[in-house]
Design a protein around this motif. Sequence first.
Motif, PDB file in Angstrom:
ATOM      1  N   MET A  92      42.503  43.745  37.951  1.00  0.00           N
ATOM      2  CA  MET A  92      41.925  44.247  39.182  1.00  0.00           C
ATOM      3  C   MET A  92      40.452  44.615  38.987  1.00  0.00           C
ATOM      4  O   MET A  92      39.658  44.424  39.882  1.00  0.00           O
ATOM      5  CB  MET A  92      42.726  45.461  39.672  1.00  0.00           C
ATOM      6  CG  MET A  92      42.185  46.059  40.950  1.00  0.00           C
ATOM      7  SD  MET A  92      43.029  47.532  41.553  1.00  0.00           S
ATOM      8  CE  MET A  92      44.422  46.831  42.385  1.00  0.00           C
ATOM      9  N   PHE A  93      40.121  45.149  37.792  1.00  0.00           N
ATOM     10  CA  PHE A  93      38.745  45.569  37.509  1.00  0.00           C
ATOM     11  C   PHE A  93      38.225  44.839  36.273  1.00  0.00           C
ATOM     12  O   PHE A  93      38.660  45.123  35.163  1.00  0.00           O
ATOM     13  CB  PHE A  93      38.669  47.080  37.292  1.00  0.00           C
ATOM     14  CG  PHE A  93      39.162  47.871  38.462  1.00  0.00           C
ATOM     15  CD1 PHE A  93      38.388  48.000  39.601  1.00  0.00           C
ATOM     16  CD2 PHE A  93      40.404  48.472  38.435  1.00  0.00           C
ATOM     17  CE1 PHE A  93      38.838  48.729  40.690  1.00  0.00           C
ATOM     18  CE2 PHE A  93      40.872  49.206  39.516  1.00  0.00           C
ATOM     19  CZ  PHE A  93      40.088  49.332  40.647  1.00  0.00           C
ATOM     20  N   ARG A  94      37.313  43.924  36.459  1.00  0.00           N
ATOM     21  CA  ARG A  94      36.759  43.128  35.366  1.00  0.00           C
ATOM     22  C   ARG A  94      36.141  44.000  34.272  1.00  0.00           C
ATOM     23  O   ARG A  94      36.306  43.724  33.087  1.00  0.00           O
ATOM     24  CB  ARG A  94      35.717  42.169  35.947  1.00  0.00           C
ATOM     25  CG  ARG A  94      34.982  41.353  34.913  1.00  0.00           C
ATOM     26  CD  ARG A  94      33.928  40.457  35.570  1.00  0.00           C
ATOM     27  NE  ARG A  94      33.079  39.883  34.570  1.00  0.00           N
ATOM     28  CZ  ARG A  94      33.130  38.620  34.185  1.00  0.00           C
ATOM     29  NH1 ARG A  94      33.979  37.800  34.738  1.00  0.00           N
ATOM     30  NH2 ARG A  94      32.331  38.177  33.249  1.00  0.00           N
ATOM     31  N   TYR A  95      35.415  45.023  34.652  1.00  0.00           N
ATOM     32  CA  TYR A  95      34.678  45.832  33.687  1.00  0.00           C
ATOM     33  C   TYR A  95      35.412  47.109  33.270  1.00  0.00           C
ATOM     34  O   TYR A  95      34.869  47.919  32.520  1.00  0.00           O
ATOM     35  CB  TYR A  95      33.291  46.174  34.250  1.00  0.00           C
ATOM     36  CG  TYR A  95      32.471  44.927  34.485  1.00  0.00           C
ATOM     37  CD1 TYR A  95      31.916  44.227  33.417  1.00  0.00           C
ATOM     38  CD2 TYR A  95      32.281  44.420  35.762  1.00  0.00           C
ATOM     39  CE1 TYR A  95      31.188  43.068  33.622  1.00  0.00           C
ATOM     40  CE2 TYR A  95      31.544  43.263  35.977  1.00  0.00           C
ATOM     41  CZ  TYR A  95      31.003  42.595  34.902  1.00  0.00           C
ATOM     42  OH  TYR A  95      30.278  41.443  35.102  1.00  0.00           O
ATOM     43  N   HIS A  96      36.619  47.299  33.732  1.00  0.00           N
ATOM     44  CA  HIS A  96      37.469  48.419  33.320  1.00  0.00           C
ATOM     45  C   HIS A  96      38.915  47.916  33.423  1.00  0.00           C
ATOM     46  O   HIS A  96      39.646  48.267  34.347  1.00  0.00           O
ATOM     47  CB  HIS A  96      37.231  49.621  34.241  1.00  0.00           C
ATOM     48  CG  HIS A  96      37.766  50.910  33.723  1.00  0.00           C
ATOM     49  ND1 HIS A  96      37.202  52.109  34.078  1.00  0.00           N
ATOM     50  CD2 HIS A  96      38.781  51.212  32.896  1.00  0.00           C
ATOM     51  CE1 HIS A  96      37.868  53.092  33.504  1.00  0.00           C
ATOM     52  NE2 HIS A  96      38.831  52.561  32.779  1.00  0.00           N
ATOM     53  N   PRO A  97      39.311  47.058  32.462  1.00  0.00           N
ATOM     54  CA  PRO A  97      40.565  46.316  32.585  1.00  0.00           C
ATOM     55  C   PRO A  97      41.853  47.146  32.518  1.00  0.00           C
ATOM     56  O   PRO A  97      42.884  46.689  33.007  1.00  0.00           O
ATOM     57  CB  PRO A  97      40.509  45.309  31.435  1.00  0.00           C
ATOM     58  CG  PRO A  97      39.525  45.868  30.468  1.00  0.00           C
ATOM     59  CD  PRO A  97      38.553  46.663  31.269  1.00  0.00           C
TER      60      PRO A  97
ATOM     61  N   CYS B 197      25.987  43.441  26.928  1.00  0.00           N
ATOM     62  CA  CYS B 197      25.791  42.443  25.882  1.00  0.00           C
ATOM     63  C   CYS B 197      25.796  41.075  26.569  1.00  0.00           C
ATOM     64  O   CYS B 197      26.430  40.901  27.616  1.00  0.00           O
ATOM     65  CB  CYS B 197      26.930  42.546  24.863  1.00  0.00           C
ATOM     66  SG  CYS B 197      26.775  41.502  23.408  1.00  0.00           S
ATOM     67  N   CYS B 198      25.112  40.109  26.020  1.00  0.00           N
ATOM     68  CA  CYS B 198      25.103  38.740  26.549  1.00  0.00           C
ATOM     69  C   CYS B 198      24.713  38.698  28.033  1.00  0.00           C
ATOM     70  O   CYS B 198      25.300  37.966  28.826  1.00  0.00           O
ATOM     71  CB  CYS B 198      26.454  38.054  26.318  1.00  0.00           C
ATOM     72  SG  CYS B 198      26.902  37.853  24.578  1.00  0.00           S
ATOM     73  N   ASN B 199      23.737  39.529  28.414  1.00  0.00           N
ATOM     74  CA  ASN B 199      23.226  39.593  29.793  1.00  0.00           C
ATOM     75  C   ASN B 199      24.301  39.917  30.828  1.00  0.00           C
ATOM     76  O   ASN B 199      24.269  39.431  31.954  1.00  0.00           O
ATOM     77  CB  ASN B 199      22.504  38.299  30.165  1.00  0.00           C
ATOM     78  CG  ASN B 199      21.279  38.098  29.309  1.00  0.00           C
ATOM     79  OD1 ASN B 199      20.490  39.018  29.119  1.00  0.00           O
ATOM     80  ND2 ASN B 199      21.131  36.911  28.770  1.00  0.00           N
ATOM     81  N   ASP B 200      25.258  40.743  30.447  1.00  0.00           N
ATOM     82  CA  ASP B 200      26.332  41.158  31.343  1.00  0.00           C
ATOM     83  C   ASP B 200      26.777  42.557  30.915  1.00  0.00           C
ATOM     84  O   ASP B 200      26.533  42.981  29.780  1.00  0.00           O
ATOM     85  CB  ASP B 200      27.506  40.173  31.241  1.00  0.00           C
ATOM     86  CG  ASP B 200      28.512  40.305  32.372  1.00  0.00           C
ATOM     87  OD1 ASP B 200      28.294  41.106  33.308  1.00  0.00           O
ATOM     88  OD2 ASP B 200      29.528  39.582  32.324  1.00  0.00           O
TER      89      ASP B 200
ATOM     90  N   LEU C 113      32.420  40.802  27.267  1.00  0.00           N
ATOM     91  CA  LEU C 113      33.337  39.839  27.875  1.00  0.00           C
ATOM     92  C   LEU C 113      33.082  38.410  27.409  1.00  0.00           C
ATOM     93  O   LEU C 113      33.891  37.519  27.650  1.00  0.00           O
ATOM     94  CB  LEU C 113      33.214  39.898  29.400  1.00  0.00           C
ATOM     95  CG  LEU C 113      33.619  41.226  30.030  1.00  0.00           C
ATOM     96  CD1 LEU C 113      33.264  41.235  31.507  1.00  0.00           C
ATOM     97  CD2 LEU C 113      35.092  41.483  29.829  1.00  0.00           C
ATOM     98  N   HIS C 114      31.961  38.186  26.723  1.00  0.00           N
ATOM     99  CA  HIS C 114      31.577  36.840  26.309  1.00  0.00           C
ATOM    100  C   HIS C 114      31.769  36.621  24.810  1.00  0.00           C
ATOM    101  O   HIS C 114      32.478  35.718  24.406  1.00  0.00           O
ATOM    102  CB  HIS C 114      30.137  36.559  26.727  1.00  0.00           C
ATOM    103  CG  HIS C 114      29.921  36.825  28.187  1.00  0.00           C
ATOM    104  ND1 HIS C 114      30.304  35.934  29.170  1.00  0.00           N
ATOM    105  CD2 HIS C 114      29.408  37.901  28.828  1.00  0.00           C
ATOM    106  CE1 HIS C 114      30.018  36.451  30.361  1.00  0.00           C
ATOM    107  NE2 HIS C 114      29.476  37.643  30.181  1.00  0.00           N
TER     108      HIS C 114
END
Length: 139
Positions: free
Chosen positions: A1-6, A101-104, A127-128
């Motif tokens: 549901m949450f990409r940055y807080h899985p 990190c990695c521009n995200d 995430l990368h």
Amino acid sequence: MFRYHPDPIGTGSIAPSDKECRCCGRSRGYIYTLAPYAEEDIEEESICPWCIADGSAHRKFGAEFIDSEGIPDEVPEHVVEELVERTPGYAAWQAEEWRACCNDAAAFLGESRDAGPGRTTYVFECLHCRRRLLHVDFP
């Protein structure tokens, strides 16, 4: 549901609850445990995760869940918007700081209490490239 807080349930940002959401008026079985940043006083445990994820709480109350000042400058604006408007934050001693990190933005995985008095380490993962990133905070 949450990409940055899985795993917001695992981190304690969302908890099982029968409370009614102040935004949608429904009791959906889970509630955000923190108070969002907003001009209107919105108490802890009053917004459901669905109203965070779809942006309803942000649109209705101007609620923000992560302080944009703690997000690195290299994070693209559309990601900053997703973090601030549609991602549950985490409880920190001081203001939370999001890692990138990695521009995200990286994904928040949780905290690790260290042996040092009161020191807490917040763990993120890119995430990368899957690199682990840390934020250390003291009371």
